[in-house]
Design a protein around this motif. Structure first.
Motif, PDB file in Angstrom:
ATOM      1  N   LEU A   1       1.155  -1.304   0.007  1.00  0.00           N
ATOM      2  CA  LEU A   1      -0.131   0.221  -0.003  1.00  0.00           C
ATOM      3  C   LEU A   1       1.187   1.559   0.189  1.00  0.00           C
ATOM      4  CD1 LEU A   1      -2.931  -0.628   3.177  1.00  0.00           C
ATOM      5  CD2 LEU A   1      -3.261  -0.590   0.395  1.00  0.00           C
ATOM      6  N   ARG A   2       1.967   1.204   0.546  1.00  0.00           N
ATOM      7  CA  ARG A   2       2.879   2.680   1.062  1.00  0.00           C
ATOM      8  C   ARG A   2       3.341   2.683  -0.784  1.00  0.00           C
ATOM      9  NH1 ARG A   2       7.723   2.019   3.508  1.00  0.00           N
ATOM     10  NH2 ARG A   2       7.952  -0.173   1.982  1.00  0.00           N
ATOM     11  N   ASP A   3       3.637   1.260  -1.102  1.00  0.00           N
ATOM     12  CA  ASP A   3       4.432   1.640  -2.324  1.00  0.00           C
ATOM     13  C   ASP A   3       3.237   2.801  -3.790  1.00  0.00           C
ATOM     14  OD1 ASP A   3       6.880   0.990  -1.288  1.00  0.00           O
ATOM     15  OD2 ASP A   3       6.649  -1.977  -2.271  1.00  0.00           O
ATOM     16  N   ARG A   4       2.239   1.630  -3.054  1.00  0.00           N
ATOM     17  CA  ARG A   4       1.056   2.340  -4.510  1.00  0.00           C
ATOM     18  C   ARG A   4       0.413   4.289  -3.754  1.00  0.00           C
ATOM     19  NH1 ARG A   4      -3.842  -1.222  -4.147  1.00  0.00           N
ATOM     20  NH2 ARG A   4      -4.896   0.642  -6.279  1.00  0.00           N
ATOM     21  N   MET A   5       0.897   3.971  -3.268  1.00  0.00           N
ATOM     22  CA  MET A   5       0.990   5.447  -2.545  1.00  0.00           C
ATOM     23  C   MET A   5       2.586   6.200  -3.077  1.00  0.00           C
ATOM     24  SD  MET A   5      -0.476   5.883   1.449  1.00  0.00           S
ATOM     25  CE  MET A   5      -1.489   7.124   1.243  1.00  0.00           C
ATOM     26  N   ARG A   6       3.173   6.127  -2.885  1.00  0.00           N
ATOM     27  CA  ARG A   6       4.887   7.004  -2.863  1.00  0.00           C
ATOM     28  C   ARG A   6       4.383   6.506  -4.389  1.00  0.00           C
ATOM     29  NH1 ARG A   6       9.658   3.456   0.010  1.00  0.00           N
ATOM     30  NH2 ARG A   6       9.006   4.969   1.873  1.00  0.00           N
ATOM     31  N   ASN A   7       4.322   5.787  -5.311  1.00  0.00           N
ATOM     32  CA  ASN A   7       4.022   6.090  -7.324  1.00  0.00           C
ATOM     33  C   ASN A   7       2.826   6.599  -7.728  1.00  0.00           C
ATOM     34  OD1 ASN A   7       6.408   3.986  -7.228  1.00  0.00           O
ATOM     35  ND2 ASN A   7       5.307   2.420  -7.090  1.00  0.00           N
ATOM     36  N   ASP A   8       2.542   7.430  -6.730  1.00  0.00           N
ATOM     37  CA  ASP A   8       0.539   7.875  -7.426  1.00  0.00           C
ATOM     38  C   ASP A   8       1.036   9.239  -6.876  1.00  0.00           C
ATOM     39  OD1 ASP A   8      -1.923   8.201  -8.381  1.00  0.00           O
ATOM     40  OD2 ASP A   8      -1.869   8.889  -6.609  1.00  0.00           O
ATOM     41  N   PRO A   9       1.249  11.053  -7.678  1.00  0.00           N
ATOM     42  CA  PRO A   9       0.963  12.160  -7.044  1.00  0.00           C
ATOM     43  C   PRO A   9       0.894  12.387  -6.220  1.00  0.00           C
ATOM     44  CG  PRO A   9       1.278  12.066  -9.409  1.00  0.00           C
ATOM     45  CD  PRO A   9       0.776  11.225  -8.810  1.00  0.00           C
ATOM     46  N   GLU A  10      -0.523  12.137  -5.697  1.00  0.00           N
ATOM     47  CA  GLU A  10      -1.675  12.680  -4.863  1.00  0.00           C
ATOM     48  C   GLU A  10      -1.117  11.868  -3.778  1.00  0.00           C
ATOM     49  OE1 GLU A  10      -6.508  13.870  -3.997  1.00  0.00           O
ATOM     50  OE2 GLU A  10      -5.354  13.740  -5.940  1.00  0.00           O
ATOM     51  N   GLY A  11      -0.813  11.121  -3.900  1.00  0.00           N
ATOM     52  CA  GLY A  11      -0.299   9.956  -2.405  1.00  0.00           C
ATOM     53  C   GLY A  11       1.335  10.187  -2.022  1.00  0.00           C
ATOM     54  N   TYR A  12       1.348  10.465  -3.109  1.00  0.00           N
ATOM     55  CA  TYR A  12       3.066  10.636  -2.767  1.00  0.00           C
ATOM     56  C   TYR A  12       2.862  11.772  -2.138  1.00  0.00           C
ATOM     57  CZ  TYR A  12       7.718  11.959  -2.454  1.00  0.00           C
ATOM     58  OH  TYR A  12       8.935  12.147  -2.131  1.00  0.00           O
ATOM     59  N   ARG A  13       1.917  12.626  -1.781  1.00  0.00           N
ATOM     60  CA  ARG A  13       2.340  14.209  -1.277  1.00  0.00           C
ATOM     61  C   ARG A  13       0.922  13.780   0.539  1.00  0.00           C
ATOM     62  NH1 ARG A  13      -1.561  19.286  -1.639  1.00  0.00           N
ATOM     63  NH2 ARG A  13      -2.943  17.663  -3.505  1.00  0.00           N
ATOM     64  N   ILE A  14       0.249  13.016  -0.410  1.00  0.00           N
ATOM     65  CA  ILE A  14      -0.290  12.519   1.386  1.00  0.00           C
ATOM     66  C   ILE A  14       0.651  12.155   2.029  1.00  0.00           C
ATOM     67  CG2 ILE A  14      -2.058  11.492   2.801  1.00  0.00           C
ATOM     68  CD1 ILE A  14      -3.655  11.285   0.027  1.00  0.00           C
ATOM     69  N   LEU A  15       1.572  10.694   1.754  1.00  0.00           N
ATOM     70  CA  LEU A  15       3.041  10.710   2.395  1.00  0.00           C
ATOM     71  C   LEU A  15       3.831  11.689   2.843  1.00  0.00           C
ATOM     72  CD1 LEU A  15       3.625   7.067   0.813  1.00  0.00           C
ATOM     73  CD2 LEU A  15       2.689   7.657   3.319  1.00  0.00           C
ATOM     74  N   GLN A  16       3.860  12.596   2.750  1.00  0.00           N
ATOM     75  CA  GLN A  16       5.001  14.045   2.869  1.00  0.00           C
ATOM     76  C   GLN A  16       4.322  14.487   3.852  1.00  0.00           C
ATOM     77  OE1 GLN A  16       8.060  14.065   1.666  1.00  0.00           O
ATOM     78  NE2 GLN A  16       7.381  11.957   0.866  1.00  0.00           N
ATOM     79  N   GLU A  17       3.191  15.207   3.618  1.00  0.00           N
ATOM     80  CA  GLU A  17       2.470  15.663   4.511  1.00  0.00           C
ATOM     81  C   GLU A  17       1.465  15.132   5.659  1.00  0.00           C
ATOM     82  OE1 GLU A  17      -0.620  18.370   2.068  1.00  0.00           O
ATOM     83  OE2 GLU A  17       1.571  18.933   0.909  1.00  0.00           O
ATOM     84  N   ARG A  18       1.530  14.034   5.654  1.00  0.00           N
ATOM     85  CA  ARG A  18       0.437  13.405   6.691  1.00  0.00           C
ATOM     86  C   ARG A  18      -0.950  13.776   7.047  1.00  0.00           C
ATOM     87  NH1 ARG A  18       5.575  10.163   9.300  1.00  0.00           N
ATOM     88  NH2 ARG A  18       6.255   9.276   7.083  1.00  0.00           N
ATOM     89  N   PRO A  19      -0.894  14.159   6.388  1.00  0.00           N
ATOM     90  CA  PRO A  19      -2.229  14.864   6.857  1.00  0.00           C
ATOM     91  C   PRO A  19      -2.972  14.089   8.175  1.00  0.00           C
ATOM     92  CG  PRO A  19      -3.180  13.698   4.918  1.00  0.00           C
ATOM     93  CD  PRO A  19      -1.670  14.144   5.030  1.00  0.00           C
ATOM     94  N   ARG A  20      -4.169  14.413   9.378  1.00  0.00           N
ATOM     95  CA  ARG A  20      -5.110  13.377  10.083  1.00  0.00           C
ATOM     96  C   ARG A  20      -6.302  13.752   9.709  1.00  0.00           C
ATOM     97  NH1 ARG A  20      -2.507  11.486  14.374  1.00  0.00           N
ATOM     98  NH2 ARG A  20      -3.583  10.231  14.230  1.00  0.00           N
ATOM     99  N   ILE A  21      -6.688  13.431  10.114  1.00  0.00           N
ATOM    100  CA  ILE A  21      -8.761  13.419   9.866  1.00  0.00           C
ATOM    101  C   ILE A  21      -9.361  13.150  11.691  1.00  0.00           C
ATOM    102  CG2 ILE A  21     -11.015  12.353   9.209  1.00  0.00           C
ATOM    103  CD1 ILE A  21      -9.890  12.130   6.772  1.00  0.00           C
TER     104      ILE A  21
END
Length: 214
Positions: free
Chosen positions: A37-57
């Motif tokens: 799942l982490r790799d799928r996020m890293r390989n997607d522009p929006e997912g990568y930004r989420i990983l970098q900024e780590r927003p919380r709901i």
């Protein structure tokens, strides 16, 4: 890396039981799925930004008054409606405790915090049938063993009528949608509140929900 812990509860009890047991089992069995799942996020522009900024709901990060004021049908308005109608709060999602890698810990935390948004996108309530349907969708999407177990064992608590609705209408739709949709962790939901639920479903590839009573 995931720390090995002894989870000495019957499997079915853990699937049905208290949220802390479910959370522990989810973390300690996700050692293969979480890196994927982490790799799928890293390989997607929006997912990568989420990983970098780590927003919380969390309630502390949500402007509930603003979301209530959005037009009907928008993601933000329908998310708040879901929370209020079902008397649930994003603050009930437990923090990750058994995942040593910070990035993987965030991935499972993000999965937990977008769970109510999956209900909103799929149009599913928080009753047992609605939860089973969401778990099937999440199982296909994430491959997390906890989702698979919840999807498999949840139906034992359904009556005959609901089992029929699940088998003939909701389960095929949830599985097809899960397979067809892009990764739901790659959506920066906090920046999509004004987007319509219908538009976001279409963008992700989630098919319209069946017209059945859940």
């Amino acid at each position: 890396m995931l720390r090995a812990v002894a989870v000495r509860v019957p499997l079915l009890r853990a699937v049905r039981g208290a949220p802390d047991m479910v959370a522990v089992l989810g973390e300690t069995t996700g050692c293969l799925a979480l890196p994927k799942l982490r790799d799928r996020m890293r390989n997607d522009p929006e997912g990568y930004r989420i990983l970098q900024e780590r927003p919380r709901i969390r309630l502390s990060t949500l402007d509930m008054a603003r979301l209530r004021g959005l037009p009907d049908g928008t993601l933000g308005r329908e998310y708040v409606r879901f929370l209020e109608d079902n008397k649930v709060s994003p603050d009930t999602r437990m923090p990750a405790k058994f995942v040593d890698d910070e990035e993987l810990a965030y991935v499972i935390q993000r999965y937990r915090e977008v769970h109510d948004l999956m209900h909103t996108l799929l149009g599913m309530p928080t009753n047992m049938l609605g939860e089973v349907v969401v778990k099937w969708f999440e199982a296909v999407q994430t491959g997390l063993p906890m989702c698979v177990l919840g999807a498999a064992f949840g139906p034992v608590r359904l009556n005959a009528r609901k089992l029929q609705v699940l088998a003939t209408e909701l389960l095929p739709w949830a599985v097809r949608s899960g397979l067809n949709a892009g990764c739901v962790l790659n959506v920066y939901y906090e920046q999509r509140w004004e987007q319509s639920v219908e538009s976001l479903r279409e963008e992700l590839g989630i098919f319209p929900p069946p017209a059945v009573h859940v």
